[in-house]
Design a protein around this motif. Structure first.
Motif, PDB file in Angstrom:
ATOM      1  N   UNK A   1     111.009 -42.792  66.301  1.00 52.11           N
ATOM      2  CA  UNK A   1     109.548 -42.672  66.346  1.00 52.11           C
ATOM      3  C   UNK A   1     108.903 -43.879  65.676  1.00 52.11           C
ATOM      4  N   UNK A   2     109.510 -44.322  64.576  1.00 51.23           N
ATOM      5  CA  UNK A   2     108.943 -45.460  63.854  1.00 51.23           C
ATOM      6  C   UNK A   2     109.002 -46.730  64.666  1.00 51.23           C
ATOM      7  N   UNK A   3     110.109 -46.921  65.354  1.00 47.94           N
ATOM      8  CA  UNK A   3     110.250 -48.144  66.143  1.00 47.94           C
ATOM      9  C   UNK A   3     109.192 -48.205  67.232  1.00 47.94           C
ATOM     10  N   UNK A   4     108.967 -47.068  67.875  1.00 44.48           N
ATOM     11  CA  UNK A   4     107.954 -47.063  68.916  1.00 44.48           C
ATOM     12  C   UNK A   4     106.573 -47.356  68.351  1.00 44.48           C
ATOM     13  N   UNK A   5     106.380 -46.975  67.108  1.00 47.14           N
ATOM     14  CA  UNK A   5     105.082 -47.241  66.500  1.00 47.14           C
ATOM     15  C   UNK A   5     104.964 -48.673  66.012  1.00 47.14           C
ATOM     16  N   UNK A   6     106.053 -49.196  65.475  1.00 46.46           N
ATOM     17  CA  UNK A   6     105.928 -50.432  64.699  1.00 46.46           C
ATOM     18  C   UNK A   6     106.819 -51.593  65.093  1.00 46.46           C
ATOM     19  N   UNK A   7     107.798 -51.366  65.954  1.00 40.75           N
ATOM     20  CA  UNK A   7     108.715 -52.453  66.244  1.00 40.75           C
ATOM     21  C   UNK A   7     107.990 -53.582  66.955  1.00 40.75           C
TER      22      UNK A   7
END
Lengths: 466, 611
Positions: free
Chosen positions: B527-533
């Motif tokens: 979820x974090x990668x989709x938000x911030x990668x």
């Protein structure tokens, strides 16, 4: 920041409290099935540690060039070997910092592994049991088991995952899954060297993220409206986004990634240094993380082990590890414990160095290196109830065979299983438990006495603690 | 770090520790305390069913109320069974739902808006079949399925520079739609002075376990012996090509171990495994040396070794027993090579001629396109539980959910010259494939193996990367041989990508192609990668070229801007409330609003899932 994030959170706080972070696996949640846990009740876990940090030296540390030092044909002139105390000699050139901290550290010299291959050995050190391909898909990593055990201890304000990995993806077997345990116990693996996206941005980036998240929520609601006449389950998918967002929005999370130049210099700007620094921050923030596994790769010196001209050699790796672990121990020892009067964080944090096997003692091989050696190697322990400054176990003059196992089971060398029994014990977990209704229906024993090649004593290393 | 390939050591359970006496109350107390927390692994059908049920309400498309027509034999079996057992099913998918699904399944890419618009506007009754034909004839089809077979055959690793040859070899046979039995024959029988010039030799050579780094004894296998390597490889190809998991009997007889696991294998002996492994018993992989250094990835592959020696030590298995060389015998038939026939040629002939080879392959493709196999797990058939006319004793049940369908598909595969493309087309043209993932009414788990709805699946790692790249008009830049390619799926090996992309793909389940595929550990990192990668955030940045910049400059008005963002990202037009949200976002700050809107769409379930 935290107040605004809570605007977005759904009413189902209880789900979030469980620290559920797995994205896909929530969907595998079925009606909760009863499980059978059988506690053998033979253990008296000590419960002296609140946190555990495991440093994995992936690739195999040469024991006779480090914590079971032997002078032999391979010993280099620039090692600057010094006597630390009675039976403890260390190459000062390799461990200038740890040499000063050995009063905190206990060395086990009677380790033995049945493995000689990296992938399998690293699986062993992460799962705490030998690789069995029939069962491997259902076997959780030790960290996931700890995460499961500690779920009931999570507080409302805990946002960090219980189990964090640093650079686990550089290990030969990568980050192991949760096996038969639900996905919410999975590791969150941060890769500090690459600057992974789990590291939050600055305030401006957070503001942008919030604005975007606001739109996402609105769109989600708009979609809900068009689902007339259908049972709308609150998408578990969105729960995970919420908990990820909650984590990103918790000001303690970006704090854990803040590393000053001075700190980076002290720990070392490399995978193990940054990993230890992050681990210290995670422990200090006390935001839910209790078990951290740091992988320090690239120790596999089959060739040119002492060659200063090559990119990876024993000197470089030892210096990196030395600096990182020493800085970690010092900082934890200097930080007062918020829970125990007069104690330091180190008293509540067990720090363990594991490696998959040792390296061949004696003369170097034909390509100026050392090959794998499983019959004797070392492990280090500090903090969390461990009494430092001791040496458990003894090898012969060459470092080839263990002549004294050093603990109460004379005929048995110490295995990775015993290392984890000790960790479970320190964390207050009964390691003689078994979970019986696994998919394969074989009991999952936290510490399995059926080793790969022989029976082993499924006991903690009591001598670490008393 | 030296990679030794995958070697197995099943734990040999010789004795159980006696369970210590435990008080009744203790056991119950523990059970109660832990009751809500443990959930044993579910079979894939349940997982797919459950995932779909939970994700589906967040997805846009509703079904269409057209009657279901039996389009081919697959439909006769699927709907025939449902109708016989009175199982309700979902309606047909609408055109938007079908189009996006077909694009992703056939080409691994989200639809290109203009082509999509043409499809949607087309009034022809045959347009879905035509779309399937067009998509499966495209270059992107070759890209996607080359990647699929590279994952399946674990391209990379010790193949070294031979990977480029392997990559182009796969592209070539996919383009030509070579009969798959011939392809597998090549894979099993490749031999030559250099693995850099014989693509078929690379499949076995890839599993070579490195010996001592010593020019004096280049063939010394002090860590893993040649027979151990052969064993490993036998287990691998049995799973991949025959759908059989012979790992267990590679160490011990089935009897006394597999009674609760696999009724077919319980009757097999370890000797029979040796005989199967013996087909590769004479095959050598010899590392080439140049100027005192190992040419680490170039090998000679030939058949000059004496044979599979039952007295050879095992480093990683229970010690072998028996004397002398095992003679090759095919596990499923007991057949030996003919007089004078090369052993590997014999293996290829026997294997590709056996119905299990065809069943296993079509089952794999069915699993890929329909959510899970007719037989699950797809690499663990139990042949003693296959035939409904010879059912296994209670409490066992038949393993395939629809054996008649699987056999019909295997037959059809063979009748069509083992054409891979034909199987894909046949499945995609069926009405069963075209059902909606939305199910009206109350879904029951028991419906799942009827395929009463289409199951959603999350985009694979390269699909997700490529979808983000396409939606934002910002392709990547990866090396493929001497060329540069823009889609992750065009890369011969994921390891050639930059650190950001690699870590992104790993997190979303990209296998490293060294170990057999393992369970993706899901984590909040996804979820974090989709938000911030950077893979996402760099691309929605509208100041660096790409779709948003172009739309911001050229859109006639805000409404059209929002619609275009939707079409490019989620392949549909926004609903009125969504349009309003988009317009509001643009009001505050047009450029930022557009970026934020696209970001939100990239993070929504309908983008992440193939439904």
């Amino acid at each position: 920041m935290d107040k605004r994030v809570s605007d977005f959170l759904p009413a189902r706080r209880d789900l979030l409290k469980l620290g559920g972070h797995g994205l896909l696996g929530a969907f595998a949640s079925q009606a909760l099935l009863p499980i059978q846990v059988r506690a053998a009740g033979r253990a008296n876990p000590r419960g002296t540690a609140r946190y555990c940090i495991v440093l994995e030296l992936a690739g195999a540390l040469s024991h006779i060039d480090s914590f079971d030092f032997k002078e032999d044909a391979g010993t280099q002139k620039d090692f600057d070997v010094r006597k630390i105390k009675d039976d403890l000699y260390l190459p000062y050139r390799l461990f200038p910092e740890l040499s000063k901290e050995m009063d905190k550290v206990t060395i086990v010299r009677s380790m033995k592994s049945h493995e000689v291959v990296h992938f399998r050995g690293q699986y062993y050190t992460q799962a705490g049991r030998p690789l069995n391909p029939a069962q491997a898909p259902e076997i959780p990593s030790v960290g996931s088991v700890v995460s499961y055990e500690f779920e009931k201890l999570r507080r409302e304000k805990d946002t960090f995952p219980t189990y964090i990995g640093c650079n686990l993806d550089t290990s030969g077997c990568g980050a192991l899954s949760t096996g038969f345990l639900p996905p919410r116990f999975s590791v969150l693996d941060v890769n500090l060297k690459e600057g992974s996206a789990s590291a939050p941005g600055d305030a401006e980036a957070m503001a942008v993220l919030e604005e975007r998240y606001r739109i996402l929520n609105k769109l989600d609601d708009a979609m809900a409206g068009s689902r007339a006449g259908r049972d709308r389950q609150f998408g578990a998918f969105r729960d995970f986004q919420h908990s990820a967002f909650q984590l990103l929005g918790d000001s303690r999370w970006p704090q854990a990634f803040k590393m000053s130049k001075e700190e980076i210099a002290r720990y070392g700007d490399n995978s193990v240094g940054l990993g230890c620094l992050f681990a210290r921050n995670a422990v200090q923030s006390d935001a839910g993380t209790r078990y951290i596994h740091i992988t320090h790769p690239d120790w596999d010196h089959h060739r040119n082990i002492y060659n200063h001209a090559v990119k990876s050699n024993h000197y470089i790796r030892c210096n990196e590890f030395d600096r990182a672990m020493a800085a970690l121990l010092r900082d934890l020892a200097a930080a007062p414990s918020p829970r125990l009067a007069g104690k330091a964080l180190l008293d509540e944090t067990m720090v363990v160095m594991v490696t998959e096997f040792g390296r061949v003692p004696g003369a170097l091989n034909g390509i100026a290196g050392r090959h794998h050696y499983n019959l004797a190697y070392v492990s280090l322990f500090a903090g969390g109830g461990v009494k430092g400054g001791r040496i458990i176990g003894k090898t012969d003059a060459k470092g080839e065979n263990v002549i004294d196992s050093g603990w109460k089971y004379n005929k048995h060398q110490i295995k990775t299983e015993n290392v984890y029994a000790s960790i479970y014990s320190a964390l207050g977990i009964d390691w003689t438990k078994a979970i019986t209704n696994t998919p394969s229906r074989r009991a999952y024993r936290y510490v399995d006495p059926l080793g790969a090649t022989e029976m082993l004593m499924d006991d903690e290393i009591a001598d670490l603690f008393v | 770090m030296t990679r030794f390939g995958l070697v197995f050591l099943p734990a040999v359970l010789l004795a159980q520790t006696p369970a210590p006496k435990l008080s009744h109350q203790d056991a119950e107390a523990f059970e109660q305390a832990h009751k809500p927390l443990i959930q044993p692994d579910q079979p894939r059908s349940k997982q797919a069913s459950s995932t779909t049920a939970q994700v589906s309400p967040s997805l846009p498309s509703a079904g269409i109320a057209a009657p279901i027509v039996n389009r081919n034999f697959i439909d006769k079996h699927i709907f025939g069974r449902m109708s016989a057992d009175k199982i309700p099913h979902a309606p047909l998918a609408g055109d938007e739902e079908f189009a996006r699904r077909a694009w992703l399944d056939a080409t691994g890419r989200i639809p290109e808006p203009e082509a999509l618009a043409k499809f949607l506007a087309d009034p022809s009754a045959k347009k879905r079949e035509q779309l399937v034909d067009t998509l499966t004839a495209s270059d992107a089809f070759i890209d996607k399925w080359t990647y699929y077979f590279e994952d399946l055959f674990r391209a990379g690793g010790r193949m070294g520079s031979g990977l480029n040859l392997f990559h182009y070899w796969i592209r070539e046979w996919l383009t030509l739609d070579r009969p798959y039995n011939e392809v597998v024959t090549d894979l099993l029988t490749g031999a030559g002075k250099s693995s850099f010039s014989v693509p078929g030799a690379l499949y076995y050579q890839r599993d070579f376990v490195k010996a001592k780094d010593d020019p004096e004894t280049p063939d010394a296998h002090d860590l893993v012996n040649q027979p151990d390597t052969v064993d490993e490889f036998t287990v691998t190809y049995s799973k991949v090509l025959l759908g059989l998991n012979v790992a267990c009997i590679s160490c011990h007889d089935g009897a006394g171990h597999l009674e609760k696991v696999n009724l077919f294998l319980v009757k097999k002996k370890r000797d029979e495994f040796f005989s199967q492994a013996a087909f590769f018993g004479k095959t050598r992989q010899i590392m080439n040396w140049e100027n005192g250094y190992q040419a680490n990835t170039e090998y000679t592959v030939d058949d000059e070794a004496p044979g599979y020696d039952r007295k050879a030590d095992s480093i990683v298995r229970v010690p072998r027993r028996g004397n002398g060389l095992s003679q090759p015998k095919f596990l499923l038939t007991g057949e030996a090579p003919r007089e004078g026939e090369n052993q590997r040629d014999a293996l290829a002939r026997m294997m590709t001629g056996h119905i299990q080879f065809r069943r296993a392959f079509v089952n794999r493709l069915w699993s890929e396109l329909m959510g899970f196999g007719i037989v699950e797990p797809i690499d663990d058939f139990d042949l003693a539980r296959y035939d409904p006319k010879n059912p296994p004793p209670a409490p066992w049940s038949i393993q395939p959910s629809n054996p008649a369908l699987l056999d019909a598909m295997a037959e059809d595969f063979s009748a069509n010259n083992h054409s891979f493309r034909h199987v894909v087309r046949t499945i995609m043209k069926s009405s069963a494939y075209q059902l909606s993932s939305n199910f009206p009414g109350q879904w029951q788990d028991s419906y799942s193996t009827y395929y009463a709805r289409k199951y959603v699946r999350m985009l694979s790692a390269p699909e997700l990367h490529d979808a983000i790249a396409l939606a934002t008009g910002r392709p990547g830049s990866f090396s493929s041989g001497t060329e540069k390619v823009g889609m992750a799926m065009q890369m011969p090996e994921p390891k050639k990508a930059g650190a950001d992309v690699q870590s992104f793909m790993r997190t979303f389940g990209q296998s490293n192609r060294d170990d057999m595929p393992k369970k993706i550990p899901p984590s909040s990192l996804q979820a974090m990668l989709l938000m911030q990668s950077k893979v996402v955030t760099e691309r929605v940045n509208s100041t660096k070229g790409g779709l948003l910049q172009s739309l911001l400059e050229k859109s006639a008005n805000d409404r059209s801007l929002v619609e275009q963002i939707y079409l490019h990202t989620v392949s549909r037009k926004p609903s009125p409330p969504e349009l309003q949200i988009g317009l509001d976002a643009l009001q505050k700050d047009r450029r930022r609003g557009a970026e934020n809107l696209q970001w939100a769409l990239l993070n929504s379930p309908e983008f992440l899932f193939n439904y």
